[in-house]
Design a protein around this motif. Structure first.
Motif, PDB file in Angstrom:
ATOM      1  N   LYS A 109       0.816  -1.327   0.008  1.00 46.05           N
ATOM      2  CA  LYS A 109      -0.131   0.026  -0.073  1.00 46.05           C
ATOM      3  C   LYS A 109       0.793   1.385  -0.012  1.00 46.05           C
ATOM      4  O   LYS A 109       0.327   2.435  -0.322  1.00 46.05           O
ATOM      5  N   LYS A 110       2.043   1.200   0.432  1.00 41.63           N
ATOM      6  CA  LYS A 110       3.193   2.261   0.360  1.00 41.63           C
ATOM      7  C   LYS A 110       4.341   1.491   0.113  1.00 41.63           C
ATOM      8  O   LYS A 110       4.686   0.189   0.433  1.00 41.63           O
ATOM      9  N   PRO A 111       5.437   2.147  -0.143  1.00 44.33           N
ATOM     10  CA  PRO A 111       6.685   1.695  -0.544  1.00 44.33           C
ATOM     11  C   PRO A 111       7.220   1.064   0.755  1.00 44.33           C
ATOM     12  O   PRO A 111       7.178   1.554   2.010  1.00 44.33           O
ATOM     13  N   LYS A 112       7.831  -0.135   0.776  1.00 41.22           N
ATOM     14  CA  LYS A 112       8.335  -1.117   1.802  1.00 41.22           C
ATOM     15  C   LYS A 112       9.546  -0.304   2.364  1.00 41.22           C
ATOM     16  O   LYS A 112      10.403  -0.038   1.646  1.00 41.22           O
ATOM     17  N   LYS A 113       9.697  -0.364   3.487  1.00 45.30           N
ATOM     18  CA  LYS A 113      11.030  -0.035   4.394  1.00 45.30           C
ATOM     19  C   LYS A 113      11.503  -1.039   4.847  1.00 45.30           C
ATOM     20  O   LYS A 113      10.968  -2.044   5.650  1.00 45.30           O
ATOM     21  N   ASP A 114      12.830  -1.542   4.437  1.00 48.37           N
ATOM     22  CA  ASP A 114      13.706  -2.469   5.199  1.00 48.37           C
ATOM     23  C   ASP A 114      13.886  -2.057   6.696  1.00 48.37           C
ATOM     24  O   ASP A 114      14.238  -1.087   7.028  1.00 48.37           O
ATOM     25  N   VAL A 115      13.978  -3.089   7.376  1.00 48.30           N
ATOM     26  CA  VAL A 115      14.337  -2.922   8.698  1.00 48.30           C
ATOM     27  C   VAL A 115      15.582  -3.645   9.202  1.00 48.30           C
ATOM     28  O   VAL A 115      15.692  -4.823   8.717  1.00 48.30           O
ATOM     29  N   ALA A 116      16.554  -3.109   9.134  1.00 50.67           N
ATOM     30  CA  ALA A 116      17.770  -3.739   9.720  1.00 50.67           C
ATOM     31  C   ALA A 116      18.086  -4.183  10.891  1.00 50.67           C
ATOM     32  O   ALA A 116      17.502  -3.849  12.029  1.00 50.67           O
TER      33      ALA A 116
END
Length: 93
Positions: A86-93
């Protein structure tokens, strides 16, 4: 071609990709750099010359194609996972 256009158009990086995909081949063919476009008139002159040149237009189409197609998936579509965003995916480090 199933692409998640809604999400792409909410990402400012996608707009930058589109602009660069259009301008880079045009400027390269004309032998110019971005620094040479110091006025709106100069930009419009270069764009007008590009539109009248089928070779340059084909370079722009190929460049746009490369900016839109996801090279990490088979074919010309986004992955099934990316199609559900639904929105750009944010990678979680």
């Amino acid at each position: 071609m199933k692409i998640n256009w809604k999400v792409r158009f909410t990402n400012p990086i996608f707009y930058a990709q589109l602009v660069l995909s259009i301008l880079a081949p045009i400027l390269a063919y004309a032998g110019l750099s971005y620094a040479d476009l110091t006025t709106w008139g100069a930009l419009f002159d270069v764009l007008k010359q590009a539109v009248s040149n089928p070779y340059v237009l084909s370079l722009v189409v190929i460049s746009l194609y490369n900016a839109v197609v996801d090279p990490t998936t088979k074919g010309h579509k986004d992955s099934l996972q990316a199609q559900t965003y639904k929105k750009p995916k944010k990678d979680v480090a």
